[in-house]
Motif scaffolding. Structure first.
Motif, PDB file in Angstrom:
ATOM      1  N   PRO A  94      23.541  17.771 -13.915  1.00  0.00           N
ATOM      2  CA  PRO A  94      23.277  17.398 -12.531  1.00  0.00           C
ATOM      3  C   PRO A  94      21.900  17.855 -12.067  1.00  0.00           C
ATOM      4  O   PRO A  94      21.477  18.957 -12.372  1.00  0.00           O
ATOM      5  CB  PRO A  94      24.369  18.108 -11.745  1.00  0.00           C
ATOM      6  CG  PRO A  94      25.451  18.362 -12.732  1.00  0.00           C
ATOM      7  CD  PRO A  94      24.749  18.564 -14.053  1.00  0.00           C
ATOM      8  N   MET A  95      21.231  16.981 -11.375  1.00  0.00           N
ATOM      9  CA  MET A  95      19.930  17.301 -10.799  1.00  0.00           C
ATOM     10  C   MET A  95      20.194  18.025  -9.514  1.00  0.00           C
ATOM     11  O   MET A  95      21.096  17.657  -8.797  1.00  0.00           O
ATOM     12  CB  MET A  95      19.164  16.002 -10.555  1.00  0.00           C
ATOM     13  CG  MET A  95      17.894  16.119  -9.759  1.00  0.00           C
ATOM     14  SD  MET A  95      16.656  17.011 -10.660  1.00  0.00           S
ATOM     15  CE  MET A  95      15.290  16.889  -9.540  1.00  0.00           C
ATOM     16  N   THR A  97      23.667  11.924  -8.636  1.00  0.00           N
ATOM     17  CA  THR A  97      23.625  10.957  -9.734  1.00  0.00           C
ATOM     18  C   THR A  97      23.883  11.611 -11.090  1.00  0.00           C
ATOM     19  O   THR A  97      24.183  10.910 -12.040  1.00  0.00           O
ATOM     20  CB  THR A  97      22.258  10.254  -9.806  1.00  0.00           C
ATOM     21  OG1 THR A  97      21.250  11.225 -10.047  1.00  0.00           O
ATOM     22  CG2 THR A  97      21.972   9.472  -8.550  1.00  0.00           C
ATOM     23  N   GLY A  98      23.750  12.926 -11.185  1.00  0.00           N
ATOM     24  CA  GLY A  98      23.954  13.613 -12.459  1.00  0.00           C
ATOM     25  C   GLY A  98      22.990  13.122 -13.526  1.00  0.00           C
ATOM     26  O   GLY A  98      23.363  12.927 -14.674  1.00  0.00           O
ATOM     27  N   HIS A 101      19.760  10.906  -3.501  1.00  0.00           N
ATOM     28  CA  HIS A 101      20.901  11.172  -4.383  1.00  0.00           C
ATOM     29  C   HIS A 101      20.475  11.785  -5.709  1.00  0.00           C
ATOM     30  O   HIS A 101      21.210  12.592  -6.289  1.00  0.00           O
ATOM     31  CB  HIS A 101      21.693   9.891  -4.620  1.00  0.00           C
ATOM     32  CG  HIS A 101      22.493   9.470  -3.434  1.00  0.00           C
ATOM     33  ND1 HIS A 101      23.189   8.292  -3.387  1.00  0.00           N
ATOM     34  CD2 HIS A 101      22.700  10.066  -2.228  1.00  0.00           C
ATOM     35  CE1 HIS A 101      23.801   8.188  -2.220  1.00  0.00           C
ATOM     36  NE2 HIS A 101      23.510   9.249  -1.506  1.00  0.00           N
ATOM     37  N   ILE A 102      19.313  11.433  -6.193  1.00  0.00           N
ATOM     38  CA  ILE A 102      18.813  12.050  -7.427  1.00  0.00           C
ATOM     39  C   ILE A 102      18.433  13.509  -7.175  1.00  0.00           C
ATOM     40  O   ILE A 102      18.791  14.396  -7.945  1.00  0.00           O
ATOM     41  CB  ILE A 102      17.624  11.253  -7.995  1.00  0.00           C
ATOM     42  CG1 ILE A 102      18.120   9.911  -8.534  1.00  0.00           C
ATOM     43  CG2 ILE A 102      16.924  12.050  -9.103  1.00  0.00           C
ATOM     44  CD1 ILE A 102      17.010   8.947  -8.915  1.00  0.00           C
ATOM     45  N   ILE A 103      17.739  13.754  -6.071  1.00  0.00           N
ATOM     46  CA  ILE A 103      17.315  15.122  -5.761  1.00  0.00           C
ATOM     47  C   ILE A 103      18.516  16.036  -5.530  1.00  0.00           C
ATOM     48  O   ILE A 103      18.545  17.159  -6.036  1.00  0.00           O
ATOM     49  CB  ILE A 103      16.374  15.147  -4.528  1.00  0.00           C
ATOM     50  CG1 ILE A 103      15.079  14.407  -4.833  1.00  0.00           C
ATOM     51  CG2 ILE A 103      16.087  16.594  -4.106  1.00  0.00           C
ATOM     52  CD1 ILE A 103      14.223  14.158  -3.599  1.00  0.00           C
TER      53      ILE A 103
END
Length: 135
Positions: free
Chosen positions: A94-95, A86-87, A80-82
């Motif tokens: 956003p990432m 998660t922003g 979700h981070i990649i």
């Protein structure tokens, strides 16, 4: 007995068939990580990339993700981070900062980076690579 031998042979064959795919994912993940993540997170994932000195928020040590999660790699959280769900503020929004390379709604002229499956494959490959870096 014959069915047991056949089942055992199929199991071994299936495991062997999956091994190259996992190795390929790790190789793809390592290459993507080097190209798009190492500048900030460092080649070894310890948060000491060339850009770390100019960042206002410290780049985390990605080799400690499992250790900081009771010994279990937080695969879904990493994915979700990649992919930007998660922003994460440290990335200026956003990432990732690489736009649609790790996010996708479909193919077409508005999305030259590939299909949803290709993009998800990239994200999973990087996540699997990060899992391999854990201390």
């Amino acid at each position: 007995m014959r069915n047991g031998s056949l089942l055992a042979a199929l199991t071994v064959t299936s495991c062997l068939a999956l091994s190259p795919a996992l190795a390929q994912d790790a190789d793809v993940g390592a290459e993507l990580y080097t190209d798009y993540c190492a500048a900030c997170h460092g080649v070894s994932g310890k948060g000491d990339g060339d850009m770390a000195n100019v960042m206002t928020i410290p780049s985390p040590n990605l080799t400690l993700l499992s250790k900081n999660n009771d010994g279990e790699f937080p695969m879904l959280k990493v994915i979700h981070i990649i992919d930007g769900r998660t922003g994460l503020r440290a990335h200026g929004g956003p990432m990732p900062v690489f736009g649609r390379l790790f996010t996708s709604d479909g193919m077409g002229p508005e999305n030259p980076y590939g299909s949803v499956l290709e993009v998800r494959g990239r994200v999973l490959s990087v996540a699997l690579y990060l899992e391999s870096l854990q201390e």
